[in-house]
Design a protein around this motif. Structure first.
Motif, PDB file in Angstrom:
ATOM      1  N   LEU A 331      13.221   2.436   1.570  1.00  0.00           N
ATOM      2  CA  LEU A 331      11.834   1.822   1.871  1.00  0.00           C
ATOM      3  C   LEU A 331      11.524   2.451   3.102  1.00  0.00           C
ATOM      4  CD1 LEU A 331      12.437  -1.815   1.689  1.00  0.00           C
ATOM      5  CD2 LEU A 331      10.756  -0.652   0.554  1.00  0.00           C
ATOM      6  N   VAL A 332      12.412   3.109   4.242  1.00  0.00           N
ATOM      7  CA  VAL A 332      11.762   3.869   5.275  1.00  0.00           C
ATOM      8  C   VAL A 332      11.599   5.069   4.881  1.00  0.00           C
ATOM      9  CG1 VAL A 332      13.021   5.035   7.361  1.00  0.00           C
ATOM     10  CG2 VAL A 332      13.451   2.501   6.995  1.00  0.00           C
ATOM     11  N   VAL A 333      12.360   6.058   4.029  1.00  0.00           N
ATOM     12  CA  VAL A 333      11.934   7.306   3.400  1.00  0.00           C
ATOM     13  C   VAL A 333      10.554   7.149   2.811  1.00  0.00           C
ATOM     14  CG1 VAL A 333      12.579   9.031   2.024  1.00  0.00           C
ATOM     15  CG2 VAL A 333      14.384   8.043   3.168  1.00  0.00           C
ATOM     16  N   ALA A 334      10.247   6.075   2.152  1.00  0.00           N
ATOM     17  CA  ALA A 334       8.870   5.911   1.293  1.00  0.00           C
ATOM     18  C   ALA A 334       7.893   5.722   2.630  1.00  0.00           C
ATOM     19  CB  ALA A 334       8.976   4.752   0.405  1.00  0.00           C
ATOM     20  N   ALA A 335       8.162   5.047   3.417  1.00  0.00           N
ATOM     21  CA  ALA A 335       7.284   4.939   4.959  1.00  0.00           C
ATOM     22  C   ALA A 335       6.955   6.293   5.607  1.00  0.00           C
ATOM     23  CB  ALA A 335       7.859   3.671   5.815  1.00  0.00           C
ATOM     24  N   ALA A 336       8.088   6.898   5.576  1.00  0.00           N
ATOM     25  CA  ALA A 336       7.885   8.277   6.217  1.00  0.00           C
ATOM     26  C   ALA A 336       6.919   9.091   5.439  1.00  0.00           C
ATOM     27  CB  ALA A 336       8.960   9.060   6.341  1.00  0.00           C
ATOM     28  N   ALA A 337       6.926   9.033   3.850  1.00  0.00           N
ATOM     29  CA  ALA A 337       5.949   9.682   3.140  1.00  0.00           C
ATOM     30  C   ALA A 337       4.620   9.274   3.498  1.00  0.00           C
ATOM     31  CB  ALA A 337       6.404   9.619   1.762  1.00  0.00           C
ATOM     32  N   VAL A 358      -7.297   2.249   6.220  1.00  0.00           N
ATOM     33  CA  VAL A 358      -6.671   0.887   6.488  1.00  0.00           C
ATOM     34  C   VAL A 358      -5.633   0.681   5.186  1.00  0.00           C
ATOM     35  CG1 VAL A 358      -7.185  -1.627   6.638  1.00  0.00           C
ATOM     36  CG2 VAL A 358      -8.694  -0.092   7.847  1.00  0.00           C
ATOM     37  N   ALA A 359      -5.882   0.975   4.095  1.00  0.00           N
ATOM     38  CA  ALA A 359      -4.853   0.853   3.057  1.00  0.00           C
ATOM     39  C   ALA A 359      -3.637   1.526   3.527  1.00  0.00           C
ATOM     40  CB  ALA A 359      -5.511   1.192   1.809  1.00  0.00           C
ATOM     41  N   LEU A 360      -3.586   2.889   3.918  1.00  0.00           N
ATOM     42  CA  LEU A 360      -2.468   3.596   4.329  1.00  0.00           C
ATOM     43  C   LEU A 360      -1.720   2.952   5.580  1.00  0.00           C
ATOM     44  CD1 LEU A 360      -3.963   7.120   4.337  1.00  0.00           C
ATOM     45  CD2 LEU A 360      -2.270   6.323   2.684  1.00  0.00           C
ATOM     46  N   ILE A 361      -2.426   2.432   6.244  1.00  0.00           N
ATOM     47  CA  ILE A 361      -1.534   1.674   7.459  1.00  0.00           C
ATOM     48  C   ILE A 361      -0.771   0.254   6.968  1.00  0.00           C
ATOM     49  CG2 ILE A 361      -1.941   0.354   9.745  1.00  0.00           C
ATOM     50  CD1 ILE A 361      -2.000   3.423  10.051  1.00  0.00           C
ATOM     51  N   ALA A 362      -1.617  -0.391   6.262  1.00  0.00           N
ATOM     52  CA  ALA A 362      -1.345  -1.503   5.634  1.00  0.00           C
ATOM     53  C   ALA A 362      -0.072  -1.291   4.698  1.00  0.00           C
ATOM     54  CB  ALA A 362      -2.457  -2.239   4.727  1.00  0.00           C
ATOM     55  N   LEU A 363       0.003  -0.255   3.875  1.00  0.00           N
ATOM     56  CA  LEU A 363       1.076   0.294   3.140  1.00  0.00           C
ATOM     57  C   LEU A 363       2.229   0.735   3.759  1.00  0.00           C
ATOM     58  CD1 LEU A 363       2.459   0.837   0.263  1.00  0.00           C
ATOM     59  CD2 LEU A 363       1.102   3.216   0.126  1.00  0.00           C
ATOM     60  N   ARG A 364       2.252   1.496   4.802  1.00  0.00           N
ATOM     61  CA  ARG A 364       3.052   2.009   5.821  1.00  0.00           C
ATOM     62  C   ARG A 364       3.953   0.777   6.258  1.00  0.00           C
ATOM     63  NH1 ARG A 364       3.535   4.882  10.683  1.00  0.00           N
ATOM     64  NH2 ARG A 364       2.224   3.209  11.570  1.00  0.00           N
ATOM     65  N   ASN A 365       3.164   0.043   6.944  1.00  0.00           N
ATOM     66  CA  ASN A 365       3.351  -0.993   7.953  1.00  0.00           C
ATOM     67  C   ASN A 365       4.095  -2.144   6.879  1.00  0.00           C
ATOM     68  OD1 ASN A 365       2.745   0.203  10.117  1.00  0.00           O
ATOM     69  ND2 ASN A 365       1.044  -0.994  10.650  1.00  0.00           N
ATOM     70  N   GLY A 366       3.475  -2.222   5.755  1.00  0.00           N
ATOM     71  CA  GLY A 366       4.311  -3.126   4.830  1.00  0.00           C
ATOM     72  C   GLY A 366       5.742  -2.619   4.493  1.00  0.00           C
ATOM     73  N   LEU A 367       5.859  -1.502   4.161  1.00  0.00           N
ATOM     74  CA  LEU A 367       7.001  -0.910   3.682  1.00  0.00           C
ATOM     75  C   LEU A 367       8.124  -1.166   4.914  1.00  0.00           C
ATOM     76  CD1 LEU A 367       5.864   2.351   2.130  1.00  0.00           C
ATOM     77  CD2 LEU A 367       6.966   0.434   0.883  1.00  0.00           C
ATOM     78  N   LEU A 368       7.633  -0.850   6.128  1.00  0.00           N
ATOM     79  CA  LEU A 368       8.666  -1.244   7.210  1.00  0.00           C
ATOM     80  C   LEU A 368       8.904  -2.614   7.354  1.00  0.00           C
ATOM     81  CD1 LEU A 368       6.863   1.221  10.005  1.00  0.00           C
ATOM     82  CD2 LEU A 368       9.052   1.664   8.684  1.00  0.00           C
ATOM     83  N   VAL A 369       7.992  -3.516   7.377  1.00  0.00           N
ATOM     84  CA  VAL A 369       8.118  -4.846   7.350  1.00  0.00           C
ATOM     85  C   VAL A 369       9.232  -5.318   6.315  1.00  0.00           C
ATOM     86  CG1 VAL A 369       7.257  -7.288   7.030  1.00  0.00           C
ATOM     87  CG2 VAL A 369       6.118  -5.610   8.537  1.00  0.00           C
ATOM     88  N   ALA A 370       9.149  -4.644   5.000  1.00  0.00           N
ATOM     89  CA  ALA A 370      10.027  -5.021   3.970  1.00  0.00           C
ATOM     90  C   ALA A 370      11.336  -4.827   4.261  1.00  0.00           C
ATOM     91  CB  ALA A 370       9.392  -4.517   2.573  1.00  0.00           C
ATOM     92  N   ALA A 371      11.409  -3.337   4.984  1.00  0.00           N
ATOM     93  CA  ALA A 371      12.572  -2.465   5.023  1.00  0.00           C
ATOM     94  C   ALA A 371      13.300  -3.782   6.304  1.00  0.00           C
ATOM     95  CB  ALA A 371      12.481  -1.389   5.658  1.00  0.00           C
ATOM     96  N   ALA A 372      12.621  -4.307   7.426  1.00  0.00           N
ATOM     97  CA  ALA A 372      13.306  -5.057   8.112  1.00  0.00           C
ATOM     98  C   ALA A 372      13.952  -6.267   7.692  1.00  0.00           C
ATOM     99  CB  ALA A 372      12.209  -5.347   9.232  1.00  0.00           C
ATOM    100  N   VAL A 373      13.057  -6.828   6.886  1.00  0.00           N
ATOM    101  CA  VAL A 373      13.716  -8.046   5.990  1.00  0.00           C
ATOM    102  C   VAL A 373      14.684  -7.806   5.195  1.00  0.00           C
ATOM    103  CG1 VAL A 373      13.228  -9.793   4.443  1.00  0.00           C
ATOM    104  CG2 VAL A 373      11.327  -9.121   6.246  1.00  0.00           C
TER     105      VAL A 373
END
Length: 411
Positions: A331-337, A358-373
């Motif tokens: 998920l972190v590698v995907a967020a980096a992309a 906004v969609a890009l920010i939501a996707l990147r931050n969503g991936l980070l939240v998912a990675a944290a959980v």
């Protein structure tokens, strides 16, 4: 190994060509921080003082060493020297990961995460001093289990460079390992901190330089204002404290919520540490990865360079064969992309709160939240829910079964 090294060399050459404007990228000029801000700080720091009157100086005292480091290559201009030193730190991380493969049976997946993950962030990777901090953090995390004192010293150096490496000690095993690592870190911070304060005025100015910050446009909390803009919110996004931030009505509320979420994250880490029953050779790295993920997603600032920290820690987890953290690493590698798309390529769309931005920010931050959980859940399962190791009966230790090479084979 050849493919790994060729991949590293090719991608890093592309990064340098972008920074030297041979292959310019669309979007803002990412090297402005180095060529304008860092160079200005270099002039002040060379005079023996910190830029105490500059609110964009928000870093601990040892950050001065990173800013002054291009002076080691006086035959080059400041930007060129900085980029080459950043590349050297990048190579050092790769070397640390490869040494573990050869000497300790670590997985080469860690080196691949680093080789692939860093260039996914684009030239920003070399245009901030975070790659230097990440190199220190990776070295500390690879050493702290085997040599807790040395690991603690390196953690302290990293924390004096950019605070977040202090989180690397959250997962040290209770008892002797924690006493040695935390004690060495505390003594190092006290000693070096006193030295910086004694020889250079203003070394602690960073502690008060973030009080009036807004909400950075790439953070999780910023999504509130991106959407609110579509419905007539009267605030603005402008340069503030060195980054583009939202300023206006209700920004203070979101800032307060972010701080409370950060406090809650630290509370969860404390609760985890009190409940943990099982420590393995990978627990320290897993806990550090989870802690930095929590710190990142709850921060009111998620700059692209923050992803460097996560890629470095993800690489260590992969190198140590941490099976539970593999989903979070991916998920972190995907967020980096996704990060390189929102900055620098389409950053103007983010600043203007356009739907794609906004969609890009939501996707990147969503991936980070998912990675944290996912990371925190895996950490909890492997240390709190895992059955504690039971001591063997004395007879099994002293009398192996007849005709067997060990008690394990007898069972």
């Amino acid at each position: 190994m050849r493919l790994l090294l060729v991949g590293w060399a090719a991608t890093r050459l592309l990064l340098l060509l972008c920074l030297f404007q041979v292959l310019p990228l669309p979007g803002p000029f990412v090297s402005a921080d180095v060529e304008v801000i860092y160079r200005g700080w270099y002039e002040v720091l060379s005079g023996g003082a910190y830029p105490a009157d500059d609110v964009t100086w928000q870093y601990p005292p040892a950050a001065a060493l990173a800013i002054l480091s291009p002076g080691l290559l006086p035959f080059l201009g400041y930007p060129e020297a900085f980029y080459l030193l950043a590349a050297a730190c990048d190579a050092a991380v790769l070397a640390l990961l490869l040494v573990g493969v050869r000497r300790r049976g670590h997985s080469p997946a860690g080196a691949w995460v680093w080789v692939v993950g860093l260039p996914l962030l684009g030239p920003t990777s070399y245009a901030r001093y975070d790659v230097m901090v990440t190199a220190v953090a990776v070295a500390a995390l690879l050493l702290v289990v085997r040599r807790p004192r040395l690991g603690g010293v390196l953690v302290a150096v990293g924390a004096l460079l950019k605070v977040w490496p202090a989180l690397l000690l959250v997962g040290t095993a209770r008892g002797r390992a924690t006493r040695l690592a935390w004690g060495a870190a505390a003594l190092t911070v006290a000693g070096l901190g006193a030295g910086f304060a004694l020889f250079a005025p203003g070394s602690l100015g960073f502690l008060t330089h973030q009080r009036e910050r807004g909400v950075e446009v790439e953070s999780l909390g910023a999504l509130v204002f991106h959407v609110a803009r579509w419905f007539g919110w009267q605030g603005e996004a402008r340069m503030n404290y060195g980054s583009i931030e939202f300023l206006g009505p209700y920004v203070g509320v979101v800032t307060t919520v972010s701080l409370w979420l950060t406090a809650a994250a630290f509370g969860w880490l404390l609760w985890w540490r009190l409940r943990a029953r099982v420590w393995t050779p990978t627990t320290c790295a897993e806990a550090a990865f989870a802690a930095v993920l929590l710190f990142t997603v709850t921060s009111r600032v998620i700059s692209p360079q923050y992803m460097l920290w996560l890629v470095g820690l993800a690489a260590v987890c992969a190198a140590l064969r941490s099976a539970g953290q593999r989903p979070a690493v991916r998920l972190v590698v995907a967020a980096a992309a996704v990060t390189v798309l929102e900055f620098p390529l389409l950053f103007s769309l983010v600043v203007e709160s356009r739907p794609l931005g906004v969609a890009l920010i939501a996707l990147r931050n969503g991936l980070l939240v998912a990675a944290a959980v996912v990371s925190c859940a895996a950490l909890w399962r492997s240390t709190v829910l895992a059955p504690a190791a039971l001591p063997r009966p004395a007879g099994l230790l002293s009398r192996p079964a007849v005709g067997r090479s060990s008690d394990a084979s007898a069972r």
